[in-house]
Design an enzyme around this catalytic site. Structure first.
Site, mmCIF file in Angstrom:
data_model
loop_
_atom_site.group_PDB
_atom_site.id
_atom_site.type_symbol
_atom_site.label_atom_id
_atom_site.label_comp_id
_atom_site.label_asym_id
_atom_site.label_seq_id
_atom_site.Cartn_x
_atom_site.Cartn_y
_atom_site.Cartn_z
ATOM 1 N N GLU A 183 0.822 -1.209 0.000
ATOM 2 C CA GLU A 183 0.000 0.000 0.000
ATOM 3 C C GLU A 183 0.860 1.265 0.000
ATOM 4 O O GLU A 183 0.338 2.365 -0.121
ATOM 5 C CB GLU A 183 -0.921 0.007 1.227
ATOM 6 N N ALA A 222 -4.635 -14.681 4.648
ATOM 7 C CA ALA A 222 -5.038 -15.512 3.515
ATOM 8 C C ALA A 222 -3.790 -15.707 2.677
ATOM 9 O O ALA A 222 -3.068 -14.753 2.392
ATOM 10 C CB ALA A 222 -6.128 -14.814 2.715
ATOM 11 N N SER A 231 1.963 -10.306 3.790
ATOM 12 C CA SER A 231 1.807 -9.651 5.096
ATOM 13 C C SER A 231 2.575 -10.433 6.157
ATOM 14 O O SER A 231 3.421 -11.261 5.848
ATOM 15 C CB SER A 231 0.319 -9.589 5.472
#
Length: 275
Positions: free
Chosen positions: A89, A116, A215
């Protein structure tokens, strides 16, 4: 950012949150794409939008709500991030991991991270839950670079047990008691936001990775630096590039986590009282 600014920012954010809640949270949860459903377990929730918390960034990804939820789950005081921040981001690595610093300041001693992920291990199936036993940091970023703040942790933190053996044993026992198949493997964290090429996935399998995502690794490094015990789970939301002859999409990720959420909820609900 100067050292004192970092400390002040952590303390200001924690002070703001403390002013909104009763009691001290002991368990932190960071929820990945589509897994914010866990927030529905929280009793007497206090919900705080990230945008209202001093020095907090704001999540920009679909499936990440962008709020803190503080309350009780199965008799334990928890603070839960409904939506996380990602390097893709455009946030610096120390910003992505900033909320973990704030959790530590608030009293958190254990952290449950979820994500995920794409399945690299060809014995995995879409919808499997993987207990993370270790990770490979392929973001090539480390949130601890720069002058060390001894108040936050040691200069050279040990990562030989990034994911607590004790907590993993608890998770395995709860999963077995619920009849939930729990894979266990190595998570590799990449920058993103593009999905990996088939050649990159073959390389990662050679390196020993079982699941891939964008992540988690920065948050876990900071948690271990701070002396927080970590438990991690990946929901295998798709098979990684090249394994099945089909393109990858974020929609597939969201559909899989939606389908598997009840299994995941029961598991987390069973684990939290035992942490």
């Amino acid at each position: 950012m100067a050292n004192m600014d970092v400390l002040n920012n952590i303390r200001e954010a924690a002070s703001f949150i403390r002013g909104k809640i009763d009691g001290e949270p002991e368990i932190g949860l960071i929820l990945g794409s589509g897994l914010g459903i866990i927030a529905e377990l929280v009793e007497n929730p206090v919900v705080i939008a990230y945008e209202n918390i001093p020095h907090f960034p704001v999540s920009t990804v679909e499936g990440h709500a962008g709020e803190l939820v503080v309350g009780t789950v199965a008799g334990r005081r928890v603070i839960l991030m409904k939506g996380r921040f990602h390097l893709y981001e455009g946030y610096p690595v120390e910003v992505v991991s900033f909320p973990v610093r704030v959790m530590k300041e608030l009293g958190v001693k254990k952290l449950v991270v979820t994500n995920a992920a794409g399945g690299i291990n060809t014995s995995y199936e879409v919808g499997d839950l993987m207990l993370i036993k270790d990770h490979i940091n392929f973001t090539f970023r480390n949130p601890l670079i720069g002058p060390n703040l001894d108040e936050l942790g040691p200069r050279f933190p040990d990562m030989s047990e990034a994911y607590s053996k004790r907590l993993r044993q608890i998770a395995r026992e709860v999963a077995e008691s619920q009849g939930v198949k729990l894979q266990e493997g190595v998570y590799i964290g990449l920058l993103g936001p593009s999905y990996e090429t088939p050649a990159e996935i073959r390389m990662m399998r050679t390196l020993g990775a079982d699941a891939v995502g964008m992540s988690t690794v920065s948050e876990v490094i900071v948690a271990r630096h701070a002396g927080i015990e970590v438990l991690g789970f990946s929901c295998i939301s798709n098979m990684a590039s090249g394994i099945l002859d089909q393109p990858l999409s974020h929609e597939e990720v969201m559909e899989t986590t939606e389908r598997e959420k009840q299994k995941f909820l029961r598991l987390i609900l069973g684990i939290i009282p035992k942490l």
